[in-house]
Structures are given as structure tokens and as C-alpha cells.
Design an enzyme around this catalytic site. Structure first.
Site, short mmCIF file in Angstrom:
data_model
loop_
_atom_site.label_atom_id
_atom_site.label_comp_id
_atom_site.label_asym_id
_atom_site.label_seq_id
_atom_site.Cartn_x
_atom_site.Cartn_y
_atom_site.Cartn_z
N LYS A 195 0.88 -1.07 0.12
CA LYS A 195 0.00 -0.09 -0.10
C LYS A 195 0.87 1.24 -0.09
O LYS A 195 1.41 1.70 0.90
CB LYS A 195 -0.96 0.05 1.26
CG LYS A 195 -2.18 1.11 0.94
CD LYS A 195 -2.57 1.79 1.95
CE LYS A 195 -1.67 2.86 2.47
NZ LYS A 195 -1.72 4.00 1.91
N GLU A 270 10.16 1.09 10.39
CA GLU A 270 11.32 1.97 10.45
C GLU A 270 10.36 3.44 10.75
O GLU A 270 9.58 3.97 9.66
CB GLU A 270 11.76 1.98 8.91
CG GLU A 270 13.10 2.72 8.79
CD GLU A 270 13.16 4.16 8.33
OE1 GLU A 270 12.85 5.04 9.05
OE2 GLU A 270 13.14 4.44 7.11
N CYS A 304 14.21 10.46 6.16
CA CYS A 304 14.38 9.79 7.71
C CYS A 304 15.74 10.05 8.46
O CYS A 304 15.72 10.40 9.41
CB CYS A 304 13.81 8.53 7.85
SG CYS A 304 14.82 7.18 6.96
N GLU A 401 11.14 15.03 15.31
CA GLU A 401 11.38 15.13 13.90
C GLU A 401 10.56 16.04 12.95
O GLU A 401 9.51 15.99 13.03
CB GLU A 401 11.07 13.68 13.28
CG GLU A 401 11.47 13.36 11.87
CD GLU A 401 11.33 12.04 11.43
OE1 GLU A 401 10.19 11.51 11.60
OE2 GLU A 401 12.10 11.67 10.63
P1 ADP Z 1 3.02 11.10 7.15
O1 ADP Z 1 2.47 11.39 8.54
O2 ADP Z 1 4.45 11.24 7.12
O3 ADP Z 1 2.31 11.09 6.07
P2 ADP Z 1 2.23 8.46 7.96
O4 ADP Z 1 2.90 7.50 8.84
O5 ADP Z 1 0.85 9.01 8.17
O6 ADP Z 1 3.26 9.34 7.55
O7 ADP Z 1 1.99 7.41 6.53
C1 ADP Z 1 2.84 6.57 6.27
C2 ADP Z 1 1.96 5.41 5.78
O8 ADP Z 1 1.26 4.75 6.32
C3 ADP Z 1 1.38 5.79 4.42
O9 ADP Z 1 1.19 4.87 3.57
C4 ADP Z 1 -0.18 6.04 5.03
O10 ADP Z 1 -1.19 5.91 4.23
C5 ADP Z 1 -0.17 4.89 5.94
N1 ADP Z 1 -0.91 5.02 7.16
C6 ADP Z 1 -1.67 6.15 7.74
N2 ADP Z 1 -2.34 5.79 8.75
C7 ADP Z 1 -2.54 4.59 8.74
C8 ADP Z 1 -3.23 3.44 9.98
N3 ADP Z 1 -4.11 4.04 10.64
N4 ADP Z 1 -2.94 2.13 9.27
C9 ADP Z 1 -1.98 1.74 8.54
N5 ADP Z 1 -1.49 2.62 7.77
C10 ADP Z 1 -1.52 3.89 7.89
#
Ligand code: ADP
Length: 497
Positions: A195, A270, A304, A401
Site C-alpha cells: 500500500k 522504520e 528519515c 522530527e
Molecule cells: P506521514 O504523517 O509522514 O504522512 P504516515 O505515518 O501517516 O506518515 O504514513 C505512512 C504510511 O502509513 C502511508 O502509506 C499511510 O497511508 C499509512 N497509514 C496512515 N495511517 C495508517 C493507519 N492508521 N494504519 C495503517 N497505515 C496507515
């Protein structure tokens, strides 16, 4: 050097159609029929409509991945050496689509084209590295004489693929992150559901098309674009996913861990960093200073491992600060497609506000802004490379961060002081050390709580070297043999003699 785009007809064609989900070797609409828009952060304009996968689509993708994983084709007909050939062919296709893929990466993520091309070149190296490991996976044999039955046994281990893998990746390096996840899982013999981030799904979908062309069996690779809280959450919680690999924020990392508890799926994470970059007065400053600038501002600080805390030995502090500021003021910020620009836009308006809030908090907490601190223009999400001095370890801009182009520079007097300050965050992803004193460099490397320590360099990645975090920067190591181990189980067989 940037390779110039001569023909981008493929990108235009790609963007002219609605992007679909890749499930079971077929391109399909989402079950709900819904789509979502994807923007170019340099213009703020919509460049594509992408199918919005939800939990029903994740379920279909997991079923397809399970069927492929259990198939005779993937388990028996395709030998480990054949898997290596498939990966190698995929790498060839990445190379054949190099200019177009890098261009698409830049218009979706915003990164300068030189960085997109470099990251793609590294990704290709990475696939080829794992392609060479598929036929070298084996366990160990031993003569067991310490068994609880007191007997002799022939014992051996078998390395087996962990099964069906879910992979959730972020937006800051869409191709590299996809490849870092997919290549070792495929090399180990897993099947997968990837995803991509909802802001940057385009190049991952193109990678899926190339994997199909390379000849991976249907269902071994599935790509479901969709929102994190919907598709991502469904993947992390799915009871038929054996392992989840995640790169992203610590907040979502926690959600992934909770979601994994349902079936105790294996988890690797990570989660970013707040990495110290340490310059001693005996360092080669001609290399250390420009690299320090590069280490924070490359990809607009959305890396990162960004060297966001620069520690400089007190007797050279003013000199280093002056030169860092001078180089920074010469950096050009603009559309990543123009090879003269060093920094592109931030990924989104939300990210821009987040970065600016950190800058305001730095000012409120009493640090001194010496360059930058503002948005540039009103089109796209451009932000000035920003530097603070007069910071202390309690400030948010030193602890958290930011994931943006914000550097804090702090002096240190002694070795012990810089060890203490460097380790004084919840993160532990990476660190840099600049000195010509070998003993000091290696002693400090041993004290730093970081998964990677660069000595007299920064942000050098090698597919053969494990990468990952100490402390709250994550669980597990990607790259190298350890990256492959993430996708395997060990079985012990004992035969009493
Ligand atoms: P950022 O805040 O930098 O966008 P995220 O950690 O929110 O980073 O997003 C990293 C990945 O995790 C993306 O692919 C996002 O769609 C996914 N993501 C966000 N929320 C969830 C969730 N509740 N469960 C699983 N994956 C998620």
C-alpha cells in the site's frame, strides 16, 4: 549529472488514464468505485485520479496473494534461481523506463530530478543485489549432542518464506521505499500486498506494471492504493497477513503494532529520526561543511536520516556556522524538474504548515533564526532552507522530527558532552561523525545509539549494509542479509540418531 528527458510520451499516457488497483495480476477499480486525486506539490494541481482501495479491496488482494503463495507455480515450478531471474528482469525494465519513472517521481513527490534519478539508480542496484541472493538461502546443519533426551541428533535448520506480506510505505521516497520492501520479500519467496502513500501512489503502480511484464506470477505482487486509515489499517489488521512491514511516522507505527496483535503477525518498522551530525575541529571542513548542508536539505529535509542536529566543536563553531549559512543561501528552491534547483517543494500544504509551526515554536522557545523561516511564493509548497542557532536539548526543534528543511546547529566542548547530547532523543536511526582522528571516530561510533553511523560521510546507502533504528526509530533492519531475514522463518529439524 541529470539524464535529460527526450521522450515522456509514456508518462503522458500514464497520467491520461485513471489509475487502478493491481490485484491478482489484473487492473481493477476499487470495490466502492471511488477514486481520490493526486497532486503535484510544485503546482498544487491534480495530476491523476487513483482508485481508492478500502478494506474489501485489501481482502481481495490478500486472498490473491495467499492463492499465489500456495500455488505450485510459486512454490515448486519457479525455482529460487528463477526468482532471481525475475528480479533481474524487473531491474532491467526499471532501467528501460528510467527517465520516465524518475520524471513521474518528481512530478508526484516534488523531489529534484537529480535525486529522483539517483534514488532510482539505487533502487535498481538494490533489486539486482537481492536477485543474487535467491539461490543462496539455506540453513545450517549441526550434530546436536546437548539434547534434553541426552542423545545424539542430526539437527538442521530450514529457511522458509514467512508467507503473505503486507507493506505500507511513505511518500518521501516512493520508488526507493517500494523497492526496499518488495525486493527482499520476493527474493525470500513471499507474496505481497503493497500500500503506497495516498499522496504518492503513481510510481508504485508503474512498478507493478513492470513486475507483471517481468513475468512474476499473478497474485505474487498486489498493489492497493488508498487512504492510510482505510486500506492501510485494513492491511495491518488482516488476519491472513503473516508479516507487516511499515515505514512512516511513530504515531502510525504504534497503530500498526496494535493492529498486528490480532494474529501476532511479524512486524518490522522504520519510524524516522532526529539524527546528530558531529563535526570536530580536526575534520576536513571542506568536505564536512557542504555535506552537512546536503545532509539536512536534500529532498527538503524529508529524509528519515536527515542530519537535523549539527553539533560543532566550540572552537570552530562560528566559522562553521558562517560557511553553512553561506552555502545554504546559495541553494535554489523551485520546481524539481528544473535541474538547477537544489530543493523542490514540501509534499503538501499540511506538511508546510507543520514545518512552519516548528519554526514558530523554535522562535517562541528562544532559539535564533539565522536564515530562512518562510514559505516561498503562493503556488506549490516551497519553503526556505532554515537554520537555527542558540538552541538547547529541551526545545521541540531539537527533540522532534520536523521532516522539513530546518537545521539546528549547536556547539559542544567535550567528547562526553557530545555523546550525551547526541543520544538525548527518543530516536536512534543514524549519526554522522567528522574527524581525522581514527580512535576518536570509532570510539564515538561505539557510544552513539544509532542504527547507522557514517564516519566522514553522510547518507551513504549500500544494499549490502543493514539499515534501521535503535530506540523509537524502529524494529528490525532492512537491506543486506538482515533485510532478507525479515521475510523468513527458521525451522529446526532434529533427527535422533
Ligand atoms: P506521514 O504523517 O509522514 O504522512 P504516515 O505515518 O501517516 O506518515 O504514513 C505512512 C504510511 O502509513 C502511508 O502509506 C499511510 O497511508 C499509512 N497509514 C496512515 N495511517 C495508517 C493507519 N492508521 N494504519 C495503517 N497505515 C496507515
Amino acid at each position: 549529472m541529470v539524464m535529460e528527458a527526450t521522450d515522456l510520451a509514456g508518462v503522458e499516457k500514464f497520467l491520461s488514464r485513471q489509475q487502478l488497483l493491481f490485484i491478482g495480476g489484473r487492473w481493477c477499480e476499487s470495490t466502492s468505485g471511488e477514486t481520490f486525486p493526486v497532486l503535484n506539490p510544485a503546482t498544487g494541481k491534480v495530476i491523476a485520479q487513483v482508485a481508492k482501495g478500502g478494506s474489501a479491496d485489501i481482502d481481495l488482494a490478500v486472498k490473491a496473494a495467499r492463492k499465489a503463495f500456495c500455488s505450485d507455480e510459486w512454490q515448486k515450478k519457479i525455482t529460487p534461481a528463477d526468482r532471481g531471474k525475475l528480479l533481474w528482469k524487473w531491474a532491467d525494465l526499471l532501467e528501460a523506463n528510467f527517465i520516465e519513472l524518475a520524471h513521474l517521481e518528481t512530478i508526484n513527490n516534488g523531489m529534484p530530478i537529480a535525486i529522483a534519478q539517483m534514488a532510482l539508480a539505487e533502487s535498481i542496484k538494490f533489486v539486482r543485489y537481492y536477485s543474487g541472493m535467491t539461490a543462496k538461502i539455506h540453513g545450517k546443519a549441526q550434530h546436536s549432542k546437548s539434547g534434553s533426551n541426552g542423545g545424539n541428533a542430526l539437527a538442521y535448520t530450514i529457511r522458509e518464506p514467512v508467507g503473505v506480506v503486507g507493506q505500507i510505505i511513505p511518500w518521501n521516497g516512493p520508488i526507493l521505499m517500494a523497492i526496499w520492501k518488495m525486493a527482499p520479500a520476493l527474493a525470500a519467496g513471499c507474496s505481497l500486498v503493497l500500500k503506497p502513500d495516498e499522496k504518492t501512489p503513481l510510481t508504485a503502480l508503474w512498478l507493478g506494471a513492470l513486475a507483471m511484464e517481468a513475468g512474476f506470477p499473478k497474485g505474487v505482487i498486489n498493489i492497493v492504493s488508498g487512504l492510510g486509515e482505510e486500506a492501510g489499517a485494513a492491511l495491518a489488521a488482516h488476519s491472513d497477513i503473516d508479516k507487516i512491514a511499515f515505514t512512516g511516522s511513530p504515531e502510525i507505527g504504534r497503530e500498526i503494532v496494535k493492529a498486528s496483535a490480532g494474529n501476532f503477525k511479524r512486524v518490522s518498522l522504520e519510524l524516522g529520526g532526529k539524527s546528530p551530525n558531529i563535526i570536530f575541529s580536526d575534520a576536513n571542513l571542506e568536505i564536512a561543511i557542504p555535506t552537512a548542508v546536503q545532509s539536512i536539505f536534500a529532498n527538503q529535509g524529508q529524509v528519515c536520516t536527515a542530519g537535523s542536529r549539527l553539533y560543532v566543536e566550540a572552537n570552530i563553531f562560528d566559522r562553521v556556522v558562517d560557511t553553512v549559512v553561506m552555502i545554504t543561501k546559495g541553494l535554489k528552491v523551485g520546481n524539481g524538474l528544473n535541474p538547477d534547483n537544489h530543493l523542490g517543494p514540501l509534499i503538501s500544504n499540511k506538511q508546510l504548515s507543520r514545518v512552519h509551526q516548528y519554526v514558530e515554536s523554535g522562535l517562541q522557545e528562544g532559539s535564533k533564526l539565522i536564515t530562512g523561516g518562510k514559505q516561498i511564493g503562493e503556488t506549490g509548497y516551497f519553503y526556505e532552507p532554515t537554520i537555527f542557532i542558540n538552541c538547547n536539548s529541551q526545545m521541540k526543534i531539537v527533540q522532534e522530527e520536523i521532516f522539513g528543511p530546518v537545521l539546528t546547529i549547536m556547539p559542544f566542548e567535550s567528547f562526553d558532552e557530545v555523546v550525551q547530547k547526541s543520544n538525548n532523543t527518543t530516536y536512534g536511526l543514524a549519526a554522522g561523525i567528522w574527524t581525522n582522528n581514527i580512535k576518536k571516530a570509532h570510539t564515538l561510533a561505539s557510544y552513539l545509539q544509532a542504527g547507522t553511523v557514517w564516519i566522514n560521510s553522510y547518507n551513504v546507502f549500500d544494499p549490502t549494509c543493514p539499515f534501521g533504528g535503535f530506540k523509537q526509530s524502529g524494529w528490525g533492519r532492512e537491506c543486506g542479509q538482515e533485510g532478507l531475514d525479515l521475510y523468513m522463518e527458521t525451522k529446526t529439524v532434529m533427527c535422533t540418531l
